[in-house]
Design an enzyme around this catalytic site. Sequence first.
Site, short mmCIF file in Angstrom:
data_model
loop_
_atom_site.label_atom_id
_atom_site.label_comp_id
_atom_site.label_asym_id
_atom_site.label_seq_id
_atom_site.Cartn_x
_atom_site.Cartn_y
_atom_site.Cartn_z
N GLY A 89 1.83 -3.86 12.72
CA GLY A 89 0.75 -2.93 13.32
C GLY A 89 -0.65 -2.99 12.28
O GLY A 89 -1.43 -3.21 12.99
N ALA A 90 -0.38 -2.93 11.04
CA ALA A 90 -1.61 -2.78 10.32
C ALA A 90 -1.06 -2.89 8.71
O ALA A 90 0.27 -2.52 8.71
CB ALA A 90 -2.28 -1.56 10.47
N GLU A 112 -2.35 -2.18 4.52
CA GLU A 112 -3.37 -0.83 3.99
C GLU A 112 -4.24 -1.51 2.78
O GLU A 112 -4.15 -1.17 1.79
CB GLU A 112 -2.46 0.15 3.45
CG GLU A 112 -1.35 -0.10 2.08
CD GLU A 112 0.06 -0.59 2.92
OE1 GLU A 112 0.16 -0.83 3.95
OE2 GLU A 112 0.81 -0.55 1.70
N ASN A 113 -4.52 -2.86 3.00
CA ASN A 113 -5.33 -3.03 1.91
C ASN A 113 -6.44 -2.32 1.38
O ASN A 113 -7.32 -1.94 2.51
CB ASN A 113 -6.03 -4.66 2.36
CG ASN A 113 -4.98 -5.35 3.05
OD1 ASN A 113 -4.01 -5.84 2.42
ND2 ASN A 113 -5.29 -5.84 4.36
N GLU A 117 -2.34 4.14 7.45
CA GLU A 117 -3.15 3.15 6.64
C GLU A 117 -3.90 4.02 5.67
O GLU A 117 -3.84 3.69 4.43
CB GLU A 117 -3.73 2.24 7.26
CG GLU A 117 -2.96 1.33 8.41
CD GLU A 117 -1.73 0.83 7.79
OE1 GLU A 117 -1.51 0.40 6.54
OE2 GLU A 117 -0.78 0.81 8.76
N HIS A 160 -2.18 5.62 2.66
CA HIS A 160 -1.84 4.51 1.78
C HIS A 160 -2.97 4.24 0.74
O HIS A 160 -2.36 3.78 -0.24
CB HIS A 160 -1.50 3.20 2.59
CG HIS A 160 -0.04 2.99 3.12
ND1 HIS A 160 1.25 3.23 2.19
CD2 HIS A 160 0.45 2.48 4.29
CE1 HIS A 160 1.93 3.04 3.15
NE2 HIS A 160 1.62 2.35 4.39
ZN ZN Z 1 2.73 1.41 5.74
#
Ligand code: ZN
Length: 854
Positions: free
Chosen positions: A274-275, A277-278, A309, A312
């Site tokens: 999905g994505a 969190e950089n 995200e 995070h």
């Molecule tokens: Zn996550």
Amino acid sequence: MPGKNLSRDEAQQRASILAVDSYRVRLDVTSAPDPAAATFRSTTTVAFRCSQPGAATFLDLLAPAVRSVTLNGRSIDPATAYDGARVHVDGLAAENVLTVEADCAYSRTGEGLHRFTDPVDGETYLYTHYEPADARRVFATFEQPDLKAPFSFTVTAPAAWDVWSNAVHEDVVEEGAARTWEFAPTKPISTYLTAVVAGPYHVARDHYSRELADGTTLEIPLSAMCRKSLAPSFDADEILGVTKLGLDFFHEEFDYPYPFGKYDQAFVPEYNIGAMENPGCVTFREEFVFRSKVTDAAYEGRANVILHEMAHMWFGDLVTMRWWDDLWLKESFADFMGSYGLIGARTRYSSAWVTFANQRKAWAYRQDQFPTTHPITADIRDLEDAKLNFDGITYAKGAAVLKQLVAYVGSEAFFEGARRYFQRHAFGNTELADLLDVLEETSGRDLKAWAAAWLQTAGVDSLTPQVTTDAEGRITELAVLQDGEVLRPHRIAVGLYDRDADGSLVRTGRIELDVTGNRTVVAEAAGRPRPALVLLNDEDLTYCKIRFDAESLQTLRAGLGDIHDELARALAWSAVWNLTRDGLMPARDYVALVLRFAGQEGNIGVLQSLHTQAKTAVDLYADPNWRAEGGRLLADGALRELREAVPGSDHQLAWARFLAQTAGGAEHLGLVRGLLAGSARIDGLDVDQELRWSLWLALAAAGQAGDEELAGELAADNTASGKRRYTQCLAARPTAEAKAVAWSAVVDSEELPNALVEANIAGFAVPAHRDLTALYAAPYFKLLERVWSERTIEIAMRIVGGFFPHAQTDEQTLAEADAWLDGHPQAAPALRRLVLECRDDLARALRAQACDRA
Ligand SMILES: [Zn+2]
């Protein structure tokens, strides 16, 4: 490959003697637009201390070639130092500078530095994805979360491109056809959180600012980007709007200023998850850029991911788990905050907890009943274990258990605990005990027993009401029976429901209590009139499967759709689905409930999960002798509701898609063809590009889509998405040849990118084609070990899970799965885990079929 699967022991050993001061990483991706160029130059200089001078260590690196290795000015021969997965160095000093120059590979699997060329305009796009351990595909690293360091990236790219990373760029120097981007050093972060996004992306920019308690102003530049060819569909305002609400909300709740400077959000092609969190540079799957009409459930889902995200940035990026055992310390929190934030940040998605109860928790219940389930705090021996633990336990069950914790200690103690956790562990690494410490301080409760019951044991409990009444119909006793391997303390609300004057089922009583042990009497209920429905875990405070007493179940059969409250109704739907999966309600009864009440379901997300579940009920859980009739009933129901739905509504679109999924008979397929040709119309239904592909898939699966027709549709939609849908249609045709081509494309070659592997598998595995795909069960079990050893873990997981003969619900296939498991005790544990889970799904289907037959 030796050393590719880093173990926890090795990571602990390395962390016990090393501390990393900085990384400087130089990447040259000027070759990326040339499809013949397979690699890019990567140079890493890492400065680190060693508490045991003279010791040896290694860097992780997965690269086709290493050109040079230099430790403290001493050149080391790569031929002896590099074994394909690790760069070994010995004779460490107290302070070290190690430089590794390598040729790394552009990725087509979504792991490492992924390269994608847009069929629309020929433009090339790059992005990185690393979690849990693929930074080593791009630069040489100590690939473990607890060796944090500041990273300075320098990226040389084609001059027409933009480049992003975790930090802002400090300088851009143009030289001929290339530009070199120098990025500022990051805060200390883990290797898996570093990121680079590069290409001619379309960008929308905005800004967020906020007064802080100390009188200063926090300024956060915002941006959102996607491929140029998607720009017309890019609703950046909506995305950035949710972003700003989230930043307001998390600053209020966490009281710790966003620590990573700017906030970029890149929507990137062929993304595996999905994505991610950089810090400062979040990456999302670009399917969140909606190029055709989607329902509001999709917008809610995207907003949830944006907030997940963002959470995070604190839970995971600022404070990070020491090792993957405590992955839940970030994922359970972020998953909880995704839903909590949608409400708390005052987005328009006010039904977030309904979605969570009905869909997110279904993932947890499913995972938690596999024989491979595990406690929320897991035992992760190595990276392959870690890769499989991004699952329904770590995310959804963990989040559900945090919701229960909030009910147990109160939200004030919970968030005050979070605030102390950030203050105490900023830029550090933590374990379970660090979290319990702050929560015990703020709640004043001993949480060790709670943690032992909820975090350190596996499995889901069932709660069942037991009601006795007197001659006047008054409750003499209401008890809650708990069944499960571990009996846990549950804080629950019990809802008592009766019909009102309009015939709606409404709540007439609510009792909140602690349930412990195997039987808890609800003292407050005695003397009340017996209600039509007793709903345990009303408001969805705890994590459990809900059962019903006989009278309540009768009420649901007669009027589930009449429950007025959206969350209570979603809980009832979830409960009857669990009964069906557990072989306690015949699949055809569940289908009957859906056919009778789904048309009344107001919540679009719940409606869409009813569609998916009803299809599964017919395909897998129903008596095979009833399957054809069940399929017809679903298609008839879909057509009826499609015609009755409000023109232009989300519900209308959902029913149109469901018709495409279930259409089999001449009448349904005729309408499908008519909608495609424009000769049939449903008032208000826009047959846009994505819906067209769904309709083509129905025709293809029925053997009614010709080669030229499908090629014509692709010509009209020659996009990345169009190519995926076209590939799926080809594989979904009911011929031996179509199945053979799809199978071979995935299994016999590594040419296909991740997205087309997925599309071929999805088309191949149409359940109705079980006679055609039966031939592949035996080859499947034969190729498992080869696939696991030869393919990257991401692709291997898709093949193992996707080509398992799920639709062959018979004793013979179950026996074949058992034979493989019995015959391969030494196979990789992660591979065995995947096969065990598929095998368990199959056994469950057989139990459900037996129930449906009876
Ligand atoms: Zn996550």
